[in-house]
Design a protein around this motif. Structure first.
Motif, PDB file in Angstrom:
ATOM      1  N   PHE A 227     -55.469 101.780   0.787  1.00 27.01           N
ATOM      2  CA  PHE A 227     -55.312 100.337   0.995  1.00 27.01           C
ATOM      3  C   PHE A 227     -55.275 100.009   2.481  1.00 27.01           C
ATOM      4  O   PHE A 227     -54.698 100.754   3.281  1.00 27.01           O
ATOM      5  N   VAL A 228     -55.898  98.889   2.813  1.00 32.15           N
ATOM      6  CA  VAL A 228     -55.950  98.416   4.195  1.00 32.15           C
ATOM      7  C   VAL A 228     -55.665  96.920   4.158  1.00 32.15           C
ATOM      8  O   VAL A 228     -56.465  96.149   3.617  1.00 32.15           O
ATOM      9  N   HIS A 229     -54.530  96.506   4.698  1.00 33.54           N
ATOM     10  CA  HIS A 229     -54.192  95.076   4.700  1.00 33.54           C
ATOM     11  C   HIS A 229     -54.326  94.505   6.103  1.00 33.54           C
ATOM     12  O   HIS A 229     -53.635  94.941   7.024  1.00 33.54           O
ATOM     13  N   LEU A 230     -55.216  93.552   6.224  1.00 32.67           N
ATOM     14  CA  LEU A 230     -55.475  92.936   7.531  1.00 32.67           C
ATOM     15  C   LEU A 230     -54.474  91.834   7.801  1.00 32.67           C
ATOM     16  O   LEU A 230     -54.256  90.981   6.920  1.00 32.67           O
ATOM     17  N   PRO A 231     -53.867  91.784   9.000  1.00 34.27           N
ATOM     18  CA  PRO A 231     -53.001  90.646   9.320  1.00 34.27           C
ATOM     19  C   PRO A 231     -53.824  89.357   9.242  1.00 34.27           C
ATOM     20  O   PRO A 231     -54.999  89.359   9.621  1.00 34.27           O
ATOM     21  N   LEU A 232     -53.227  88.299   8.747  1.00 33.12           N
ATOM     22  CA  LEU A 232     -53.964  87.027   8.643  1.00 33.12           C
ATOM     23  C   LEU A 232     -54.067  86.414  10.033  1.00 33.12           C
ATOM     24  O   LEU A 232     -53.161  86.570  10.845  1.00 33.12           O
ATOM     25  N   ILE A 233     -55.145  85.693  10.287  1.00 33.27           N
ATOM     26  CA  ILE A 233     -55.297  85.105  11.616  1.00 33.27           C
ATOM     27  C   ILE A 233     -54.487  83.807  11.747  1.00 33.27           C
ATOM     28  O   ILE A 233     -54.246  83.116  10.761  1.00 33.27           O
ATOM     29  N   SER A 234     -54.063  83.530  12.980  1.00 31.01           N
ATOM     30  CA  SER A 234     -53.305  82.293  13.209  1.00 31.01           C
ATOM     31  C   SER A 234     -54.047  81.461  14.245  1.00 31.01           C
ATOM     32  O   SER A 234     -55.012  81.926  14.840  1.00 31.01           O
ATOM     33  N   ASP A 235     -53.580  80.239  14.462  1.00 32.17           N
ATOM     34  CA  ASP A 235     -54.263  79.411  15.458  1.00 32.17           C
ATOM     35  C   ASP A 235     -53.829  79.831  16.866  1.00 32.17           C
ATOM     36  O   ASP A 235     -52.981  80.698  17.042  1.00 32.17           O
ATOM     37  N   ALA A 236     -54.438  79.193  17.865  1.00 33.50           N
ATOM     38  CA  ALA A 236     -54.234  79.623  19.247  1.00 33.50           C
ATOM     39  C   ALA A 236     -52.770  79.545  19.671  1.00 33.50           C
ATOM     40  O   ALA A 236     -52.331  80.282  20.548  1.00 33.50           O
ATOM     41  N   GLU A 237     -51.987  78.681  19.034  1.00 36.55           N
ATOM     42  CA  GLU A 237     -50.573  78.545  19.404  1.00 36.55           C
ATOM     43  C   GLU A 237     -49.715  79.574  18.682  1.00 36.55           C
ATOM     44  O   GLU A 237     -48.510  79.638  18.870  1.00 36.55           O
ATOM     45  N   GLY A 238     -50.331  80.346  17.813  1.00 35.49           N
ATOM     46  CA  GLY A 238     -49.570  81.379  17.104  1.00 35.49           C
ATOM     47  C   GLY A 238     -48.973  80.885  15.807  1.00 35.49           C
ATOM     48  O   GLY A 238     -48.310  81.623  15.102  1.00 35.49           O
ATOM     49  N   GLY A 239     -49.213  79.602  15.477  1.00 35.36           N
ATOM     50  CA  GLY A 239     -48.709  79.075  14.211  1.00 35.36           C
ATOM     51  C   GLY A 239     -49.619  79.522  13.085  1.00 35.36           C
ATOM     52  O   GLY A 239     -50.688  80.085  13.329  1.00 35.36           O
ATOM     53  N   LYS A 240     -49.159  79.272  11.881  1.00 37.32           N
ATOM     54  CA  LYS A 240     -50.029  79.615  10.750  1.00 37.32           C
ATOM     55  C   LYS A 240     -51.327  78.844  10.928  1.00 37.32           C
ATOM     56  O   LYS A 240     -51.311  77.724  11.421  1.00 37.32           O
ATOM     57  N   LEU A 241     -52.430  79.429  10.541  1.00 36.14           N
ATOM     58  CA  LEU A 241     -53.716  78.771  10.754  1.00 36.14           C
ATOM     59  C   LEU A 241     -53.665  77.367  10.153  1.00 36.14           C
ATOM     60  O   LEU A 241     -53.364  77.201   8.988  1.00 36.14           O
ATOM     61  N   SER A 242     -53.875  76.394  11.010  1.00 34.29           N
ATOM     62  CA  SER A 242     -53.717  75.021  10.552  1.00 34.29           C
ATOM     63  C   SER A 242     -54.762  74.716   9.484  1.00 34.29           C
ATOM     64  O   SER A 242     -55.739  75.429   9.334  1.00 34.29           O
ATOM     65  N   LYS A 243     -54.508  73.645   8.785  1.00 29.74           N
ATOM     66  CA  LYS A 243     -55.400  73.293   7.693  1.00 29.74           C
ATOM     67  C   LYS A 243     -56.851  73.186   8.193  1.00 29.74           C
ATOM     68  O   LYS A 243     -57.774  73.707   7.598  1.00 29.74           O
ATOM     69  N   ARG A 244     -56.980  72.541   9.341  1.00 27.15           N
ATOM     70  CA  ARG A 244     -58.328  72.313   9.860  1.00 27.15           C
ATOM     71  C   ARG A 244     -59.043  73.646  10.123  1.00 27.15           C
ATOM     72  O   ARG A 244     -60.175  73.852   9.732  1.00 27.15           O
ATOM     73  N   LEU A 245     -58.327  74.567  10.787  1.00 28.58           N
ATOM     74  CA  LEU A 245     -58.957  75.841  11.094  1.00 28.58           C
ATOM     75  C   LEU A 245     -59.075  76.716   9.860  1.00 28.58           C
ATOM     76  O   LEU A 245     -60.089  77.357   9.638  1.00 28.58           O
ATOM     77  N   GLY A 246     -58.009  76.709   9.072  1.00 34.81           N
ATOM     78  CA  GLY A 246     -57.997  77.551   7.882  1.00 34.81           C
ATOM     79  C   GLY A 246     -59.121  77.184   6.946  1.00 34.81           C
ATOM     80  O   GLY A 246     -59.678  78.026   6.251  1.00 34.81           O
ATOM     81  N   SER A 247     -59.466  75.921   6.965  1.00 39.99           N
ATOM     82  CA  SER A 247     -60.520  75.501   6.046  1.00 39.99           C
ATOM     83  C   SER A 247     -61.862  75.413   6.762  1.00 39.99           C
ATOM     84  O   SER A 247     -62.824  74.897   6.239  1.00 39.99           O
ATOM     85  N   MET A 248     -61.904  75.895   8.000  1.00 37.59           N
ATOM     86  CA  MET A 248     -63.169  75.868   8.731  1.00 37.59           C
ATOM     87  C   MET A 248     -64.152  76.791   8.009  1.00 37.59           C
ATOM     88  O   MET A 248     -63.930  77.997   7.908  1.00 37.59           O
ATOM     89  N   SER A 249     -65.186  76.208   7.478  1.00 34.27           N
ATOM     90  CA  SER A 249     -66.093  77.030   6.674  1.00 34.27           C
ATOM     91  C   SER A 249     -67.225  77.567   7.531  1.00 34.27           C
ATOM     92  O   SER A 249     -67.581  77.000   8.565  1.00 34.27           O
ATOM     93  N   ILE A 250     -67.808  78.643   7.080  1.00 31.89           N
ATOM     94  CA  ILE A 250     -68.952  79.239   7.770  1.00 31.89           C
ATOM     95  C   ILE A 250     -70.114  78.253   7.722  1.00 31.89           C
ATOM     96  O   ILE A 250     -70.849  78.073   8.679  1.00 31.89           O
ATOM     97  N   ARG A 251     -70.208  77.558   6.611  1.00 26.38           N
ATOM     98  CA  ARG A 251     -71.274  76.568   6.462  1.00 26.38           C
ATOM     99  C   ARG A 251     -71.162  75.480   7.542  1.00 26.38           C
ATOM    100  O   ARG A 251     -72.158  75.021   8.100  1.00 26.38           O
ATOM    101  N   ASP A 252     -69.952  75.114   7.865  1.00 26.16           N
ATOM    102  CA  ASP A 252     -69.704  74.108   8.885  1.00 26.16           C
ATOM    103  C   ASP A 252     -70.135  74.620  10.265  1.00 26.16           C
ATOM    104  O   ASP A 252     -70.801  73.928  11.029  1.00 26.16           O
TER     105      ASP A 252
END
Ligand code: GLU
Length: 449
Positions: A227-252
């Motif tokens: 098993f390999v668990h990757l740390p989840l990414i956070s936004d530049a301020e170190g907070g949980k990835l904000s909704k905007r970034l978290g939902s940033m799609s590849i398509r976008d």
């Protein structure tokens, strides 16, 4: 041993940056080991899973260059899951529960207010056949839980190191819904067994799931993979990835931002590793240097601006033969290598090249408000061949002759050469316009007159 991995998205939304990172890292690992990469569509949630999202996931992976060797869908394997379910029921590892969501929530509240951890109390295990029948006569349908063994569960995670849980501290997970449909956990374990998965790579939000999965592997007579668990990414301020970034799609990033896939790949591949983030024009060096030992356990910060910076650098390093087909598709089939080599250094996104092309090649409507000045300037235009110094030589000469400087000097030249008040750097642009067209534009007022 051949490495066999899978990327297992649920097709319930567009592929976003966080999941794309998991896909990419899993793929880099597979390719670095000459392994096998399975794309597994986790679509047991029939209501929320949509073909539209499955297609988006695939086209986004293709765009990123993440290629799969095999594809499977959980929906197509329901018969196989039923066989395993029957076996686990027969062995008493799956047991029927009749609590409603409200009853369970009440139990949790009581436990929490009594200072106890909210672990399922296994009340259903004590139900007599008569009590079960009474529930069913009432119209209740059972959901089924997996009976965990109350023993230590340990594994050596390739990123997190030693991980320890105890079955006694966990709730027995629900594996089958009231409507009889199996939940992700069991299906995932069965698939990992049947497809001989050697390494499960996924986000650290699955760590406690893994503890229960390990017991499911054993219950189904299989040895768990690594098993390999990757740390989840956070936004530049170190907070949980904000909704905007978290939902940033590849398509976008692809359609709306017009970014190069390798800028996204360059960032996501190296984020949270000991290797520097650099612009890569292809994935080969990323594959060559890939190693899970380089990944940190701490949360990496994701700054979308970084993708834009990488994007510009990647374009500046992209040779003509790698871009000409795309230029032609943009209607720029006449744009040649010479033009690309000069102009690419000035663009942030590929679409910017259009501005340079149209202003250099014209036609432009030159704006000339002070013909006498422009005539003086035209007379001082250096003879070909031109070089990177031509613009500064020319403007120095015009300045000396006319005494103009700053905006007074540059704006009329820009307006005459481009017909606009702003645009690409003139020093570069002049070279792309070339001596013939430059002279023609500086003299256009004569034709008009
Ligand atoms: N469908 C699950 C998810 O997207 C898969 C997790 C896994 O890799 O097992 O979170």
């Amino acid at each position: 041993m051949t490495v066999r991995v899978r990327f297992a998205p649920s097709p319930t939304g567009f592929l976003h940056v966080g999941n794309a990172r998991t896909a990419l890292i899993t793929w880099l690992f597979a390719r670095s080991k000459g392994g096998h990469f399975l794309l597994r569509i986790d679509d047991t949630d029939l209501e929320r899973s949509k073909t539209e999202f499955e297609e988006d996931i695939e086209s986004s992976l293709v765009w990123l260059g993440v290629s799969w060797d095999e594809k499977t869908r959980q929906r197509d394997r329901l018969k196989r899951y039923s066989e395993c379910i029957e076996k686990l029921k027969a062995e008493g590892r799956l047991y029927a529960c009749y609590e409603t969501a409200e009853e369970l929530s009440l139990k949790r509240k009581v436990q929490l207010s009594g200072g106890k951890p909210p672990i399922y109390d296994r009340a259903a295990l004590k139900l007599t056949p008569a009590e079960k029948k009474a529930y069913e006569d009432e119209g209740r349908l059972p959901h089924w839980r997996f009976k965990l063994e109350h023993t230590p569960i340990e594994w050596n995670d390739l990123i997190r190191g030693e991980v320890k849980f105890n079955g006694a501290d966990m709730s027995d997970p629900v594996l089958i819904r009231e409507d009889g449909s199996p939940l992700y956990h069991l299906c995932s374990v069965i698939d990992d067994i049947d497809y001989d998965i050697t390494h499960v790579v996924r986000g650290e939000d699955h760590v406690s799931n893994t503890a229960t999965h390990i017991q499911m592997f054993a219950a189904l007579g299989a040895t768990p993979p690594e098993f390999v668990h990757l740390p989840l990414i956070s936004d530049a301020e170190g907070g949980k990835l904000s909704k905007r970034l978290g939902s940033m799609s590849i398509r976008d990033l692809r359609e709306n931002e017009g970014l190069e896939p390798m800028s996204v790949v360059s960032l996501l591949a190296r984020l949270g590793t000991a290797d520097p983030i650099e612009p890569f024009v292809d994935a080969a060096p990323l594959i060559k240097n890939f190693d899970f030992s380089k990944f940190s356990r701490s949360t990496p910060k994701f700054d979308p601006e970084e993708i834009f910076r990488l994007n510009a650098k990647i374009l500046h390093a992209t040779p003509f033969e790698k871009i000409n087909v795309r230029l032609a598709r943009m209607g720029l089939e006449n744009l040649d290598e010479e033009f690309w080599n000069v102009a690419r250094a000035n663009i942030q996104k590929l679409a910017d090249i259009k501005d340079w092309w149209s202003v250099a090649k014209g036609p432009v409507n030159s704006v000339i408000n002070d013909p006498a000045f422009i005539e003086q300037a035209a007379a001082l235009l250096p003879p070909p061949p031109w070089s990177a110094q031509t613009w500064s030589q020319w403007t120095a000469a015009v300045k000396e002759k006319t005494g103009r400087k700053g905006k007074e000097l540059f704006m009329p030249l820009r307006q005459a050469l481009t017909g606009m008040d702003h645009g690409p750097e003139l020093a570069e642009l002049l070279l792309l316009i070339g001596p013939d067209k430059a002279r023609e534009r500086l003299q256009s007022h004569k034709k008009a007159a």
